[in-house]
Structure formats: structure tokens, C-alpha cells
Design a protein around this motif. Structure first.
Motif, PDB file in Angstrom:
ATOM      1  N   GLY A 233     -13.361 -29.264  49.827  1.00  0.00           N
ATOM      2  CA  GLY A 233     -14.649 -28.508  49.823  1.00  0.00           C
ATOM      3  C   GLY A 233     -15.545 -29.407  50.466  1.00  0.00           C
ATOM      4  N   LEU A 234     -15.654 -30.895  50.082  1.00  0.00           N
ATOM      5  CA  LEU A 234     -16.655 -31.674  50.539  1.00  0.00           C
ATOM      6  C   LEU A 234     -16.583 -31.817  52.199  1.00  0.00           C
ATOM      7  CD1 LEU A 234     -18.985 -33.412  50.287  1.00  0.00           C
ATOM      8  CD2 LEU A 234     -17.612 -35.385  49.749  1.00  0.00           C
ATOM      9  N   TRP A 235     -15.307 -31.743  52.730  1.00  0.00           N
ATOM     10  CA  TRP A 235     -14.965 -32.005  54.097  1.00  0.00           C
ATOM     11  C   TRP A 235     -15.402 -30.606  54.660  1.00  0.00           C
ATOM     12  CZ3 TRP A 235     -11.598 -28.691  56.873  1.00  0.00           C
ATOM     13  CH2 TRP A 235     -11.338 -28.744  57.985  1.00  0.00           C
ATOM     14  N   TRP A 236     -15.080 -29.368  54.149  1.00  0.00           N
ATOM     15  CA  TRP A 236     -15.596 -28.230  54.704  1.00  0.00           C
ATOM     16  C   TRP A 236     -17.020 -27.947  54.779  1.00  0.00           C
ATOM     17  CZ3 TRP A 236     -13.862 -24.340  57.588  1.00  0.00           C
ATOM     18  CH2 TRP A 236     -14.298 -23.181  57.456  1.00  0.00           C
ATOM     19  N   TYR A 237     -17.733 -28.508  53.644  1.00  0.00           N
ATOM     20  CA  TYR A 237     -19.234 -28.143  53.700  1.00  0.00           C
ATOM     21  C   TYR A 237     -19.919 -29.104  54.752  1.00  0.00           C
ATOM     22  CZ  TYR A 237     -19.751 -25.456  49.416  1.00  0.00           C
ATOM     23  OH  TYR A 237     -19.852 -24.480  48.583  1.00  0.00           O
ATOM     24  N   ARG A 238     -19.188 -30.184  54.969  1.00  0.00           N
ATOM     25  CA  ARG A 238     -19.794 -31.324  56.165  1.00  0.00           C
ATOM     26  C   ARG A 238     -19.333 -30.715  57.453  1.00  0.00           C
ATOM     27  NH1 ARG A 238     -17.674 -36.977  53.216  1.00  0.00           N
ATOM     28  NH2 ARG A 238     -19.484 -37.124  52.020  1.00  0.00           N
TER      29      ARG A 238
END
Length: 243
Positions: A233-238
Motif C-alpha cells: 500500500g505504501l508503494w502504491w500510494y507513493r
């Protein structure tokens, strides 16, 4: 992301590897079949061990150490995100139940009682109203509570909550969520122009984890899945510019 996120849970990953193994087995390709089946079983076992789950959690939480509520600086508002567990019995005015105080709403209540802010914003379509009722029962004044009930994910938590906070001219917030969720949540709220003070709720303590760190546990598998989802999720949000 809502559908693909299931692929980041170990049990689904192991199932995919098992399916690949069975496909090769049906094709009489025994070596790749054995490799796929063994990898799936080993990965599932590893993610179910407290040692692996703890390592994944610590890798997400190490920038956000847990502290007593009284040690936090004052802010304009306390923002509590839904999605976590609610207290099993309801928090009493003087409760010291460890499980209840470890929940997001329990720690947010501690912050309010320690006068860290005079407003509490509860965000999340599934739990905002339920959390508000719990806090009202604790004696938190209705005028100190705001609810944001439209959001369905962390990005929307941040966008919709920020709009409410900016209208109220409150930009400095104590953000309360689970420790492993804090990297993504704090980045999403900061991306909306808010001054974020991360205030992670306390993680539950499992005594048996320390005694048998390599013995598989269902609770450890559950935590590992949540942590892997947070990394994705963090990768996707970035990638989307949301964090």
C-alpha cells in the motif's frame, strides 16, 4: 488496489504457488511442481511464525516508537482512524484494561483525557459513528467530537478529514492508528498539508510469542499479512502521489 491487495496476504500467495505446483504436476513436470509446492508451504509457515511477524511489524514501526499519551505535545485535534479493533467491553471512565487501552479508540481517549487536544475527529465509514458513541459513553462532550463517515480507505481518510480540519482552522493533529499502519497514514495526511504528530496505539502483547518464536500461530499469520499489505500500500500510494 482493493482486489489486488488480497494477493499480498501469505495464505493467498501460498495458494497460488500450490496451484502452480499442481499444474506442473498434472503436466508431469515433477521438479518445478515440487519446488512450487515446497516454496508455498515454507512461505506460509514462515509468515505464520511470531519471529517473522514481529520482524515485519518492527520494520514498519521503528520510526514511530510508542509513548505514553501524556508525553505528546498539544495539538489542534486528535484524529482516530477506523479499521482497528474496538474494545471488547467498552471503556469505563477509569478503565485500565490493557486490551481496551491498546486499541486506537482507547489510546485516542487517553490523549483526550490528558488534554493533548480539545477536539477528536473520528474517520472511517465503518466505525466512525460506533467510535463516537463509545466516546460519548466515556463522557467525552458531544461538542468535542466530529465524525467523517464517507471514507473507505486511508487516502480518503486523509482527504476528507483534511477538508474538515481546514474548515475548522485546525492543522496540527495527533494521528492515531496502528503502528504498522502509521507510515502510510502519516504520509497520506502530511500530503494534505497537515502538520502530523504520529501517535501509534499500543500493539497487543502475546506472551506465547516470546516463548516459541518459531512455532506457527494464527495471530502471527494475520499480522504478517497486514504488514505485507502495508508495504504494498505504501508503494502504491507513493506511485499515485498520495503519500
Amino acid at each position: 488496489m482493493d482486489l489486488l491487495e488480497y494477493l499480498f496476504y501469505p495464505i493467498y500467495q501460498a495458494a497460488i504457488l500450490a496451484a502452480i505446483g499442481l499444474y506442473f504436476l498434472c503436466r508431469r513436470r515433477y521438479r518445478p511442481a515440487l519446488v512450487s509446492l515446497v516454496l508455498g508451504a515454507c512461505w506460509l509457515w514462515l509468515c505464520a511464525t511470531p519471529a517473522m511477524a514481529t520482524r515485519l511489524r518492527e520494520s514498519l514501526e521503528h520510526h514511530y516508537p510508542q509513548r505514553d499519551a501524556s508525553t505528546y505535545a498539544r495539538a489542534d485535534a486528535i484524529v482516530i482512524l477506523g479499521g482497528g479493533a474496538l474494545p471488547r467491553y467498552g471503556l469505563g471512565p477509569n478503565t485500565d484494561d490493557a486490551y481496551s487501552l491498546a486499541t486506537r479508540i482507547g489510546f485516542g481517549l487517553q490523549l483526550f483525557r490528558d488534554a493533548r487536544a480539545d477536539m477528536v475527529l473520528l474517520s472511517g465509514s465503518d466505525q466512525a459513528q460506533r467510535m463516537a458513541r463509545r466516546l460519548l459513553w466515556q463522557g467525552v462532550p458531544a461538542g468535542a467530537l466530529q465524525t467523517e463517515c464517507a471514507s473507505t480507505n486511508t487516502h480518503e481518510n486523509a482527504v476528507f478529514s483534511a477538508a474538515m480540519l481546514k474548515r475548522a482552522k485546525r492543522s496540527r493533529i495527533l494521528l492515531v492508528t496502528s503502528g504498522f499502519h502509521m507510515p502510510r497514514a502519516a504520509a497520506a495526511f502530511a500530503n494534505q498539508g497537515l502538520d502530523v504528530i504520529p501517535a501509534p496505539s499500543y500493539d497487543p502483547v502475546y506472551p506465547s510469542w516470546q516463548a516459541h518464536p518459531w512455532w506457527p500461530k494464527r495471530s502471527a499469520l494475520h499480522l504478517s499479512g497486514h504488514c505485507l499489505r502495508e508495504y504494498a500500500g505504501l508503494w502504491w500510494y507513493r506511485l499515485r502521489g498520495w503519500a
